[in-house]
Motif scaffolding. Structure first.
Motif, PDB file in Angstrom:
ATOM      1  N   ASN A  59      44.542  48.091  45.043  1.00 20.23           N
ATOM      2  CA  ASN A  59      43.809  49.326  44.795  1.00 20.23           C
ATOM      3  C   ASN A  59      43.039  49.220  43.474  1.00 20.23           C
ATOM      4  O   ASN A  59      43.062  48.184  42.799  1.00 20.23           O
ATOM      5  N   SER A  60      42.366  50.307  43.100  1.00 25.90           N
ATOM      6  CA  SER A  60      41.500  50.285  41.911  1.00 25.90           C
ATOM      7  C   SER A  60      42.297  50.086  40.622  1.00 25.90           C
ATOM      8  O   SER A  60      41.811  49.467  39.670  1.00 25.90           O
ATOM      9  N   VAL A  61      43.526  50.586  40.587  1.00 26.15           N
ATOM     10  CA  VAL A  61      44.373  50.391  39.402  1.00 26.15           C
ATOM     11  C   VAL A  61      44.725  48.915  39.244  1.00 26.15           C
ATOM     12  O   VAL A  61      44.684  48.358  38.137  1.00 26.15           O
ATOM     13  N   ASP A  62      45.071  48.279  40.351  1.00 26.85           N
ATOM     14  CA  ASP A  62      45.377  46.846  40.309  1.00 26.85           C
ATOM     15  C   ASP A  62      44.159  46.063  39.818  1.00 26.85           C
ATOM     16  O   ASP A  62      44.283  45.147  38.992  1.00 26.85           O
ATOM     17  N   GLU A  63      43.000  46.414  40.323  1.00 29.64           N
ATOM     18  CA  GLU A  63      41.777  45.722  39.908  1.00 29.64           C
ATOM     19  C   GLU A  63      41.541  45.894  38.412  1.00 29.64           C
ATOM     20  O   GLU A  63      41.143  44.945  37.724  1.00 29.64           O
ATOM     21  N   GLN A  64      41.799  47.105  37.915  1.00 29.65           N
ATOM     22  CA  GLN A  64      41.629  47.344  36.482  1.00 29.65           C
ATOM     23  C   GLN A  64      42.589  46.496  35.660  1.00 29.65           C
ATOM     24  O   GLN A  64      42.206  45.895  34.648  1.00 29.65           O
ATOM     25  N   SER A 111      41.428  42.823  35.707  1.00 33.83           N
ATOM     26  CA  SER A 111      40.122  42.527  35.106  1.00 33.83           C
ATOM     27  C   SER A 111      40.025  43.049  33.675  1.00 33.83           C
ATOM     28  O   SER A 111      39.849  42.274  32.730  1.00 33.83           O
ATOM     29  N   GLN A 112      40.168  44.352  33.490  1.00 33.08           N
ATOM     30  CA  GLN A 112      40.029  44.932  32.154  1.00 33.08           C
ATOM     31  C   GLN A 112      41.155  44.496  31.215  1.00 33.08           C
ATOM     32  O   GLN A 112      40.930  44.236  30.031  1.00 33.08           O
ATOM     33  N   ASP A 140      44.648  38.601  48.103  1.00 31.80           N
ATOM     34  CA  ASP A 140      43.662  39.538  47.539  1.00 31.80           C
ATOM     35  C   ASP A 140      43.856  39.710  46.035  1.00 31.80           C
ATOM     36  O   ASP A 140      42.880  39.829  45.283  1.00 31.80           O
ATOM     37  N   VAL A 192      40.959  38.915  43.299  1.00 36.73           N
ATOM     38  CA  VAL A 192      40.504  39.862  42.276  1.00 36.73           C
ATOM     39  C   VAL A 192      40.626  39.242  40.885  1.00 36.73           C
ATOM     40  O   VAL A 192      39.713  39.361  40.055  1.00 36.73           O
ATOM     41  N   LYS A 235      36.879  39.077  39.834  1.00 37.62           N
ATOM     42  CA  LYS A 235      36.578  40.232  38.989  1.00 37.62           C
ATOM     43  C   LYS A 235      37.156  40.089  37.587  1.00 37.62           C
ATOM     44  O   LYS A 235      36.591  40.624  36.635  1.00 37.62           O
ATOM     45  N   HIS A 266      52.733  52.460  35.624  1.00 38.84           N
ATOM     46  CA  HIS A 266      51.438  51.983  35.133  1.00 38.84           C
ATOM     47  C   HIS A 266      51.251  52.290  33.655  1.00 38.84           C
ATOM     48  O   HIS A 266      50.777  51.439  32.889  1.00 38.84           O
TER      49      HIS A 266
END
Length: 405
Positions: free
Chosen positions: A93-98, A101-102, A127, A131, A135, A362
């Motif tokens: 999900n978007s939290v995992d991506e953050q 990456s960030q 996946d 990422v 990303k 998180h």
């Protein structure tokens, strides 16, 4: 044709002469180097340097690759490699991506909440790796871990065939069974893309299903066998919970347990399985997980996961461990009740941890990472030690032969 043949003959002669001269120069260099060393009381291993330069060992090549990768990282990327987190769902999900990456997080642990089917789990891991690579720009793959000890501590038992409890394996009195089950478990995890197992348990205790035995020598033989099984299929294993929690009386998830025993006694008892595996595995391509218990005769103020004396002086210096040191989950009450996540993560790294484990919330994961960044920027963390930790992590990832291109 004669003219052409003469040219070809001359070329061959020249090549032969050049090859001979090169070999002669190498031999002369080694001879002179050896003479120099002998003439100067062995103060400079010149011959060895010449040989290593011309014929680098696989380990030297690995070290060079790891150093080059670390040198290209900025400090935020390095600190991200020193944190392992849990993700919440069955897909990215978007939290995992953050986080990947960030925050550059380099390591993931999976739980039952992440494992619903074989296909889904394989895709989730793939996946996450994608990422991190695309990303997050991470130059090495994620370490993806799981607690697949056996018995009551297993994950995704409807998907992954669970091994039996370690105690039941020990009761067979045949260490080969531990080796075979570790090999089988390792293969299953590898097929899912999970490259680290937080097993075997190296603690020694009576009537505890998680341990192989209450006898220190017997437990040692089974732990060594399990380590061989995992190594044979290139699954990174983990000895836990250093320096041994078999004597503990309080669940670390809730509070601190104190083990008042001398170092001399620990060497003859709880430390034996750890030391045996360290001595048997020369490249130390495995984890040792540090407990949250207190050992007041080793450090009267700090739990093991916050103790320089235990992690660095004892484990690194005295016992000679050069592999990866990871904390147990920093959200456990034995640590979280006595300090903020911003500080306990920093304390663990200062004490000698390579990776700080924070499994669930998180917000706690962000606090751990931001605490490390703030401490680094304030000059509280030794930059050379950070680089050394990240090199160990990168080397472990390179050994997996799954380097992201």
């Amino acid at each position: 044709m004669l003219y052409k043949g003469n040219i070809e003959l001359s070329t061959k002669k020249i090549s032969a002469i050049v090859s001979f001269l090169m070999l002669l120069s190498v031999a002369l260099g080694i001879f002179l180097g050896s003479w120099f060393v002998n003439a100067h009381n062995g103060s400079v291993a010149f011959a060895g340097v010449v040989f290593d330069t011309l014929y680098p060992s696989p380990e030297a090549i690995l070290n060079k690759k790891a150093t080059n990768i670390v040198n290209r990282m900025n400090y935020r990327e390095k600190l991200g490699q020193m944190v392992m987190i849990g993700v919440q769902g069955t897909e990215v999900n978007s939290v995992d991506e953050q986080m990947l990456s960030q925050y550059h997080i380099g390591n993931i642990i999976l739980f039952d909440r992440n494992i619903k089917s074989w296909e889904q789990t394989t895709k989730l891991v793939a996946d996450l790796q994608k990422v991190a690579r695309e990303k997050g720009g991470q130059p090495v793959p994620l370490l993806v871990a799981i607690d697949e000890e056996g018995g009551r501590v297993v994950r995704g038992k409807d998907v992954i065939e669970p091994p039996p409890a370690q105690k039941s394996i020990g009761e067979t009195n045949n260490p080969a069974n531990a080796e075979e089950l570790a090999r089988k478990t390792g293969k299953n995890l590898q097929a899912l893309g999970i490259n680290v197992n937080f097993a075997p348990v190296a603690d020694v205790a009576y009537n505890v299903s998680r341990d192989f035995s209450g006898d220190y020598d017997k437990a040692t033989s089974f732990v060594k066998a399990a380590a061989r099984g995992y190594s044979s299929v290139q699954e990174i294993f983990t000895l836990k919970h250093f320096p041994g929690i078999g004597r503990g009386t309080v669940d670390s998830h809730k509070d601190v347990s104190s083990i008042d025993v001398s170092l001399e006694e620990l060497r003859q008892t709880d430390l034996k399985p750890f030391q045996a595996v360290i001595d048997e595995n020369k490249n130390h391509n495995f984890f040792i997980m540090i407990s949250h218990l207190k050992y007041p005769q080793l450090d009267k103020d700090n739990t093991a996961s916050q103790s320089y004396n235990i992690m660095t002086n004892l484990l690194r210096h005295d016992m000679g461990f050069n592999g990866l040191v990871i904390t147990d989950d920093m959200a456990m009450g034995a640590v979280s009740k006595y300090g903020s996540f911003n500080h306990t993560g920093v304390n663990a790294v200062k004490a000698g941890a390579d990776i700080v484990l924070i499994c669930h919330e998180h917000s706690h994961q962000v606090e751990i990472y931001n605490g490390l960044v703030a401490a680094y920027e304030a000059g509280e963390l030794d930059k050379n030690k950070i680089d050394a930790s990240v090199r160990r992590i990168v080397k472990a990832k390179l050994r997996l032969n799954t380097l992201i291109q």
